[in-house]
Motif scaffolding. Structure first.
Motif, short mmCIF file in Angstrom:
data_model
loop_
_atom_site.label_atom_id
_atom_site.label_comp_id
_atom_site.label_asym_id
_atom_site.label_seq_id
_atom_site.Cartn_x
_atom_site.Cartn_y
_atom_site.Cartn_z
N GLY A 57 0.82 -1.22 0.00
CA GLY A 57 0.00 0.00 0.00
C GLY A 57 0.85 1.26 0.00
N THR A 58 1.94 1.24 0.78
CA THR A 58 2.78 2.43 0.87
C THR A 58 3.45 2.74 -0.46
N ILE A 116 2.58 1.73 -3.57
CA ILE A 116 1.63 2.17 -4.60
C ILE A 116 1.10 3.57 -4.27
N GLY A 117 0.74 3.78 -3.01
CA GLY A 117 0.16 5.06 -2.61
C GLY A 117 1.12 6.22 -2.84
N THR A 118 2.38 6.02 -2.44
CA THR A 118 3.36 7.10 -2.61
C THR A 118 3.60 7.39 -4.08
#
Lengths: 105, 477
Positions: free
Chosen positions: B73-74, B76-78
Motif C-alpha cells: 500500500g505504501t 503504490i500510494g506514494t
C-alpha cells in the motif's frame, strides 16, 4: 425499548465521544478560507484512513486457516494504507506549493 | 501496562487529528498540520500492530501479512500520489477516498462472518444477546456506507478523468429512492428478525449498496462532482467510525466522526457557493432534465471572434488585465503558459490579476492550487468579492475555459438551474475575451448569454495553445 436503553447505557462513553466530536469537527474547520478547501478535503480524506487500524486488527486476529479473513483482511490493509499514505502525500504536495508562494513574499 | 501505552498512542492520535485539521484551515500552518496528523497516524498504527491485545490478552499475529500489505500500500500510494499531475488531483482524492470506503466494507464482511460462524449455533434460533444485535447493526451500517462510498468514489473518479459519461434514465430518482428503501428494509429485517439465511441477506445488502453508490453518482453532472466527493469523504469518515464502535477503538471513532462532521460542513459550504441544496444533490436531480429546455434557446445567436494578433494588441496596450481561469485551463494544463503570459504583460507595464471564483475548476480552491504550482504570486489571486470590485477599472478580461461561473443567467434568468449562484461580473470591465474550445455549453450544460454580448469576443482553441500563440504574438509586437 429496554434493550435500546441498555445499549445506550453500555455505550454511553462512545456516544459522548460521537456527539462531542461532531461539534469539534464543525468548529475546527468553520473558518477555513476557500483557497484551502481542496487541501482540507484531501487532508480529511487521509485522516479517515484511520480505518486501517480496524483492518490491522482483523488481519492480526485471523486464524491461520481462516482464508476468507486473511484474504479480505490483507486486501483491507492494502486499501487502507493506500488511503492513508496517498492521502497525506497528495495533501503535502498541494500544500508545498502554497508554501513556496509565501517565501519570496 | 502495554495496554495503557496503546491507550496513550490512541490519545495522541486523536489529538493530532483534531490539531491537524485545525491547522489545515490556516494557510500559514496547513503543511505542518498535515504532517502532525500523519505523525499521529503512524503512532496509532504502530501502536496497534505491536501493543494491541484482545479481551483474552492475546496479541496480534500474522505480522508477515500485515507488513506485506502495508508495504504494498505504501509503495503504490506514494508513487500514485507523487506521479499524479496537479490537474488530476481531485480524481486522486476521490480514488483514495474510495479505497478507505472499500476498506471499511471489507472489515464489515469479515466481522459479519466472524459472528455468523462463531455465534451461529445459537444465532438465529435461540438466544440472541442484545450486544450481538448492536454489533450487527454497526457492521451493517459500516457495510452500507463503506460500499456506497467506494462505488460512488469510483464513478466520481471515472467521471472526472472522462472515462465515465453522464448517464441517467427516466425515473432514476424514484429508482434510487426505492433502492435505498430496499437496502434499509433488508437491513432492518436482518437485524430485527435475524433470518436463517442471514448471509444471503447480508450479501444482497452489500451488492445493492454498491449498486446504489453507482446510481447515486451516475446522473450527477460534473459541476456537482466536488460536492459529491466531499460528501462521500464524510461518508467514509462515518464508516471508519463504525469500525471504532466495533472494536471500541477511540482513535478510529474520533478520526472517523471528526471527518464525518467536518466533511459534511465542507459539503454544505460548497453547496452554498453553488446555490444548490444538499437534498437536491443527494437525490441526484442535476441530470439532463433541467438543462434540456435551456440549451436550445439562444444557441443560434451571433457572436464575434477575435484574431490572435488583435487579442495580443488589445492586451498589450491595456492598463489592467484580469484573467478568469476555469476548468478549461485545468484540462489544457495551461497554468504555466498562463503565468508566462502574465510575466510578459507585466514586463510591458500591464497590471495583471486573477479573478478566482470559489467553485472554478473541479473543486473549491482548485484554481489556487494550480496557479500556485505555476508560481503565480499569492497576492495576484483575487477572491470573487475583491475581483468584482476591480472589474470596473479593468480594461480586458481574459476568460480561460471558465463558463458557468461567469454566466449572467445566474443573475437574470430565474428558470436557469444556476440561478442565484454568485458569479464574476466580468461585464463591468471594458472588454471581455473568452477562450473556449468551441461554442458548446459548459459543464452545467447551460448556454451562456455572455458570449453573445457586444463587449465579448471569442478566441477559440485549446487554452494552452492559445496562450502560447498569444505570447508569441505579443513578443512580435
Amino acid at each position: 425499548m429496554g434493550s435500546f436503553l441498555n445499549w445506550i447505557t453500555a455505550n454511553q462513553q462512545i456516544i459522548y465521544i460521537v456527539i462531542l466530536m461532531i461539534f469539534v469537527g464543525i468548529e475546527v474547520i468553520g473558518h477555513v478560507p476557500s483557497v484551502l478547501h481542496t487541501p482540507l478535503m484531501s487532508g480529511a480524506n487521509a485522516i479517515h484512513g484511520v480505518v486501517i487500524i480496524g483492518a490491522i486488527i482483523v488481519m492480526g486476529k485471523a486464524e491461520h486457516d481462516n482464508y476468507l479473513a486473511l484474504i479480505l483482511g490483507f486486501l483491507a490493509v492494502v486499501l487502507g494504507t493506500l488511503n492513508v499514505v496517498g492521502g497525506f502525500v497528495v495533501t503535502d504536495r498541494m500544500l508545498e506549493m502554497f508554501k513556496k508562494k509565501k517565501s519570496p513574499k | 501496562m502495554e495496554l495503557n501505552i496503546l491507550t496513550l498512542c490512541y490519545l495522541i492520535g486523536s489529538v493530532t487529528f483534531i490539531l491537524g485539521l485545525k491547522m489545515l484551515s490556516n494557510p500559514a500552518t496547513a503543511r505542518k498540520g498535515n504532517l502532525i496528523a500523519a505523525g499521529g497516524m503512524v503512532i496509532a498504527i504502530l501502536g496497534t500492530i505491536f501493543l494491541y491485545t484482545d479481551d483474552a490478552g492475546n496479541k496480534l499475529h500474522n505480522y508477515g501479512w500485515i507488513f506485506g500489505a502495508i508495504a504494498i500500500g505504501t509503495v503504490i500510494g506514494t508513487l500514485a500520489a507523487k506521479k499524479v499531475k496537479m490537474t488530476a488531483m481531485p480524481e486522486m482524492v476521490s480514488m483514495f477516498n474510495g479505497m478507505g470506503g472499500a476498506c471499511a466494507a471489507l472489515i464489515s464482511i469479515v466481522e459479519f462472518n466472524h459472528i455468523a460462524h462463531n455465534v451461529v449455533p445459537g444465532f438465529h434460533q435461540t438466544y440472541i444477546p442484545d450486544g450481538a444485535k448492536g454489533i450487527l447493526l454497526i457492521i451493517i451500517v459500516g457495510l452500507i456506507i463503506g460500499s456506497v462510498s467506494f462505488a460512488g468514489s469510483m464513478i466520481a473518479w471515472g467521471k472526472l478523468n472522462g472515462k465515465v459519461k453522464d448517464f441517467s434514465f427516466k425515473g432514476q430518482h424514484i429508482f434510487n429512492i426505492v433502492l435505498l428503501l430496499v437496502i434499509l428494509g433488508l437491513a432492518t429485517y436482518l437485524i430485527g428478525w435475524i433470518p436463517e439465511n442471514s448471509s444471503i441477506v447480508f450479501y444482497t445488502i452489500f451488492f445493492l449498496s454498491l449498486l446504489y453508490g453507482v446510481f447515486f453518482v451516475f446522473p450527477i453532472g460534473g459541476a456537482d462532482m466536488p460536492v459529491v466527493i466531499s460528501l462521500l469523504n464524510s461518508f467514509t469518515g462515518v464508516a471508519a467510525a463504525c469500525g471504532g464502535f466495533l472494536y471500541d477503538n477511540k482513535v478510529m471513532l474520533t478520526g472517523g466522526i471528526l471527518v464525518g462532521a467536518a466533511g459534511t460542513l465542507l459539503t454544505i459550504l460548497m453547496c452554498k457557493a453553488m446555490n444548490r441544496s444538499l437534498a437536491n444533490v443527494l437525490i441526484g436531480s442535476f441530470g439532463a432534465k433541467p438543462t434540456g429546455g435551456a440549451t436550445t434557446v439562444t444557441s443560434e445567436g451571433s457572436y464575434k471572434e477575435i484574431s490572435l494578433s488583435d487579442a495580443a494588441v488589445v492586451m498589450s496596450y491595456a492598463h489592467k488585465v484580469m484573467i478568469v481561469p476555469g476548468y478549461g485551463l485545468a484540462v489544457a494544463q495551461a497554468q504555466h503558459a498562463c503565468h508566462d503570459l502574465e510575466k510578459l504583460l507585466e514586463a510591458k507595464g500591464v497590471e495583471v490579476k486573477y479573478a478566482i471564483h470559489p467553485v472554478a475548476g473541479r473543486m473549491p480552491g482548485h484554481m489556487n492550487v494550480l496557479l500556485a504550482e505555476a508560481d503565480v504570486s499569492y497576492e495576484k489571486l483575487l477572491e470573487m468579492e475583491q475581483a468584482n470590485e476591480e472589474f470596473p477599472s479593468t480594461d480586458v478580461v481574459l476568460i480561460l475555459g471558465a463558463n458557468d461561473v461567469v454566466n449572467p443567467a445566474a443573475k437574470t434568468d430565474t428558470s436557469s438551474p444556476i440561478y442565484g449562484m454568485p458569479i464574476l461580473d466580468v461585464e463591468l470591465a471594458k472588454s471581455v475575451i473568452v477562450n473556449k474550445r468551441s461554442m458548446k455549453p459548459g459543464y452545467a450544460g447551460i448556454d451562456n448569454d455572455l458570449f453573445f454580448r457586444p463587449k465579448t469576443s471569442m478566441l477559440f482553441g485549446d487554452a494552452k495553445k492559445v496562450l502560447q500563440d498569444l505570447i508569441g504574438e505579443i513578443k512580435n509586437l
